[in-house]
Each structure stands twice: as C-alpha cells, then as structure tokens.
Write a protein that holds these residues in place. Structure first.
Motif, PDB file in Angstrom:
ATOM      1  N   ILE A  28       0.854  -1.186   0.000  1.00  0.00           N
ATOM      2  CA  ILE A  28       0.000   0.000   0.000  1.00  0.00           C
ATOM      3  C   ILE A  28       0.890   1.237   0.000  1.00  0.00           C
ATOM      4  N   GLU A  29       0.708   2.101  -0.990  1.00  0.00           N
ATOM      5  CA  GLU A  29       1.482   3.339  -1.073  1.00  0.00           C
ATOM      6  C   GLU A  29       0.602   4.495  -0.612  1.00  0.00           C
ATOM      7  N   SER A  30       1.103   5.269   0.336  1.00  0.00           N
ATOM      8  CA  SER A  30       0.289   6.299   0.971  1.00  0.00           C
ATOM      9  C   SER A  30       0.960   7.663   0.890  1.00  0.00           C
ATOM     10  N   ALA A  31       0.451   8.533  -0.011  1.00  0.00           N
ATOM     11  CA  ALA A  31       0.955   9.909  -0.131  1.00  0.00           C
ATOM     12  C   ALA A  31       2.479   9.926  -0.197  1.00  0.00           C
ATOM     13  N   VAL A  32       3.024   9.162  -1.129  1.00  0.00           N
ATOM     14  CA  VAL A  32       4.480   9.060  -1.254  1.00  0.00           C
ATOM     15  C   VAL A  32       4.858   9.231  -2.719  1.00  0.00           C
TER      16      VAL A  32
ATOM     17  N   ILE B 251      -1.470  -1.133  -4.149  1.00  0.00           N
ATOM     18  CA  ILE B 251      -2.564  -0.204  -3.877  1.00  0.00           C
ATOM     19  C   ILE B 251      -1.933   1.170  -3.645  1.00  0.00           C
ATOM     20  N   ARG B 252      -2.403   2.160  -4.375  1.00  0.00           N
ATOM     21  CA  ARG B 252      -1.850   3.504  -4.184  1.00  0.00           C
ATOM     22  C   ARG B 252      -2.958   4.494  -3.859  1.00  0.00           C
ATOM     23  N   ILE B 253      -2.819   5.163  -2.694  1.00  0.00           N
ATOM     24  CA  ILE B 253      -3.743   6.226  -2.299  1.00  0.00           C
ATOM     25  C   ILE B 253      -3.113   7.543  -2.698  1.00  0.00           C
TER      26      ILE B 253
END
Length: 402
Positions: A241-245, A282-284
């Motif tokens: 999971i990628e979060s604001a990166v 998964i990217r947010i």
C-alpha cells in the motif's frame, strides 16, 4: 469508539471508481491475510503524520494487519518527537534572533510540554532557561504540528539524540530506525516495529530530511544494505500500500526487482532478486493523472508502447507524468484510489478489520472533522517522544546478547 457514520460519509465522498477500487483493495488485503500473507506500507511524509495515518498504521501493526513500513526521514524525526506536538510560534526578532537564520516567516517555535516531561529533558541536556522564559512572555499563537523538528527544545533534543543513536548503529551494525524504535512510543510505527520485529525503514529517495536525523539515518547503514533490506521487505509482501508518497524507486525501479525495475543486472551478477509480478499494488493518491495513466495503459497499452519505442512517456500520454506512474500503470495488480488519505485510510482500515474480525483500539479521522481535531489532540497528549533511558537499556541488552 469508531464513528461508523463518519466513516461511511468518507466512503461516500469518493467517486464511484475510487469506491470500487477501495472495495477491491479491501478484498485483496483480506484474501492475503486469510492465507497468512503479509501487507507492507510505503508512506510519505507530513500528511501521513497530520492525518493520524502513521498512528493508525502502528495500530494495524499491533493487530497483525501490517508487517512492514518504508517511510521518510522526516517521519522518523516526527515519531521520535511523539508524532504531533503543540508548539507556540513567536516572532524570532522579538527573541533577539537574526531573521536570516530563521525559517520563512521569521518564526521561532517552543514545544509546549508537561512539567514532568521538561524535568526529564533536563536530565539529558542543558536547557536555556532565559530563552524559555522569554518564550513564555513573548506574544505568539499555539499550533498543533508534526513533532520534534523546528521547536525548542524538542527539535534540538532530537538532533542531539540522533548523534547518540548513530554511535549505537555503527557499533551494532543496525539501521537507525531499529535503534530509535527501541525507545519510541509503541503508538508510533518505529516503536511498534521494534516491539513486533517488523521492519521500518526509510526509503532511499526519502533519506534527505529532518536535519541531522536524516543524515544519521543515511550514515547508519550503507545504501547497498538499505536497498537489500527494503527489497527483502517488499519481496515478503503480498500486498503493498502506497500512501501519499512520491519517487517510489525501491518498489517500481529498484535494484533488486525484476518485473518493473532494474533487477536484471543484480540477477546477472548472481545476487538474489524478486518480482512484483503477482503482487497487489494499492496507491492512495490525490493525483487524478495516476488513474489516467492506468486507463491509457489498459485501453491502448500506450505507456508500454512508449517504453518499447524509447519515447518520452509525458509526450505520448499528454499528461504530467510522475516517475512512479510508469510501473504502477503497467502493473496488472495495481489499484489506484484517488482521494484524501485522511478519509481513505480510516475507511480502508475499518472495512478490512471488520472483514477479518479484528477490533481496533485506535481510529484516525481526517483532520478537518471534529473527530480528527480530537484525534490530533489525543496524539499530542498521549504519544510520547523517544525515551532515551529505555533506548539505552535496550541497547545494553542487545550488546550483551550479540
């Protein structure tokens, strides 16, 4: 108490495609966990702290739902300071400081902390009581912000503690993040990672930041070793999971990854490599262009065609093209969720935990909501800075065993 009504409103705020993507993401995470699979998160900096996402990730690590994290040196510094602080911002000139040495806006900040915490700090470092007194008297305003960087004395304490931690890292051959985690609050990713034995590592592009802390992180182990440790973490994951990166090279263009990256030469040289091929990404992200890039690839294989022809992806796709979009758009297991991490993360955590029958003791909420404001105040009050004594005791125990 989890506010399901608010979480449902966050879910409704997403467009239909992002709601579908979030549901798909939950399904993939639940499927992986039911098979004993592992979930790894790649977090960026500030927003993840401010929205309570890093504290939520620590909770999910505690409940066995997340098993490793890559993050930024800035986040490490903030977690060393307790994630969020209440600070008093004053005019630096009123305190006698030259503006050319001050941050933009000519401000100087003071950490607001309980007397007992200040007393503990006095056992570690000499404090400028005159400066503290002038700060008490000066006009200013109170702000909740990411902890432990710009405010006195916590920012200075972080910098000085980083030097001590670096010595232990060199002595024991360990990453800075591991040693800092020995004394970190268990409601931080650093602290929970140390408690559970889960890796928490700063990614290569995110090494620069948080002053001397970032430099100490970079000096603690070699770039080769850091790359390999991160590769091992990602290899172990079924879902990432990628979060604001931004600039997620280790994931999409890493030196040991063969499907989307440059791992072919590591393999050629006989080094161990891995592949993202069958993993879920998964990217947010707030950038709609991420989804547009994926649409272009799915509809016409345009991104892969540009690569095959050696053409600039920005020109052929006609959209602003960030580096990490390339592999993400081409990866068959990628799921883009276009939305605010402050709203997406709590819904993702809530739906996943519910499906797995896991009860969460902490929930983050978008900071603009009343629940989000209360959450931020709770973090300021409850999540403590690194405990130096605890860190040194753990270091002594580790040294005795090794």
């Amino acid at each position: 108490m989890i506010n399901e009504q608010l979480l449902n409103s966050f879910y409704s705020n997403l467009d239909s495609r992002s709601r579908k993507s979030l549901d798909d993401a939950v399904e993939k995470i639940v499927e992986a966990r039911k098979k004993g699979g592992r979930i790894v998160v790649a977090t960026g900096s500030g927003p993840n702290i401010h929205e309570g996402v890093t504290t939520l990730i620590a909770e999910l690590m505690d409940k066995g739902m997340i098993h490793g994290v890559t993050t930024s040196s800035a986040v490490v510094g903030h977690e060393m300071g307790g994630a969020l602080d209440l600070v008093k911002m004053c005019k630096a000139s009123a305190l006698g400081f030259e503006e050319r040495f001050m941050p933009r806006g000519n401000v100087f900040e003071f950490t607001q902390m309980p007397e007992e915490q200040m007393a503990d700090l006095r056992k570690e470092m000499v404090l400028d009581d005159d400066l503290l007194a002038r700060g008490e008297e000066a006009e200013g305003h109170l702000v909740i912000k990411a902890a432990g960087n710009m405010a006195y004395p916590m920012g200075l304490r972080n910098e000085e503690l980083a030097a001590e931690i670096l010595v232990l890292c060199k002595a024991y051959g360990l990453p800075f993040e591991t040693v800092a985690g020995w004394g970190a609050d268990r409601r931080t990713m650093l602290g929970m990672g140390a408690e559970k034995g889960f890796p928490v590592l700063v990614s290569i592009p995110q090494l620069v930041g948080s002053g001397h802390i970032g430099m100490a992180i970079g000096e603690s182990i070699s770039i080769f070793e850091r790359s390999k440790r991160i590769a091992s973490m990602l290899e172990s994951a079924d879902v990432i999971i990628e979060s604001a990166v931004a600039l997620t090279q280790e994931i999409h263009d890493g030196p040991f990854e063969c499907y989307t990256g440059h791992g072919i030469w590591s393999w050629w040289k006989g080094l161990h490599t891995y592949s993202l091929k069958d993993k879920t990404l998964i990217r947010i992200d707030l950038d709609e262009n991420l989804r547009k890039a994926q649409d272009l690839q799915k509809e016409s294989a345009l991104i892969q065609e540009a690569i095959d022809k050696g053409l600039p992806k920005t020109k052929i796709s006609k959209i602003p093209f960030r580096m990490e979009m390339s592999a993400f758009a081409r990866h068959e297991g990628s799921i883009p969720i276009i939305g605010d991490i402050g709203e997406v993360w709590p819904v993702l955590a809530w739906k996943t935990a519910s499906a797995l029958g896991v009860s969460l003791d902490f929930m983050s909420y978008a900071q603009h909501t009343d629940e989000g404001k209360a959450m931020r105040e709770w973090i300021v009050k409850e999540v403590r800075p690194v405990n130096r004594r605890k860190l040194l005791d753990r270091a002594g125990e580790y040294g005795a065993r090794s």
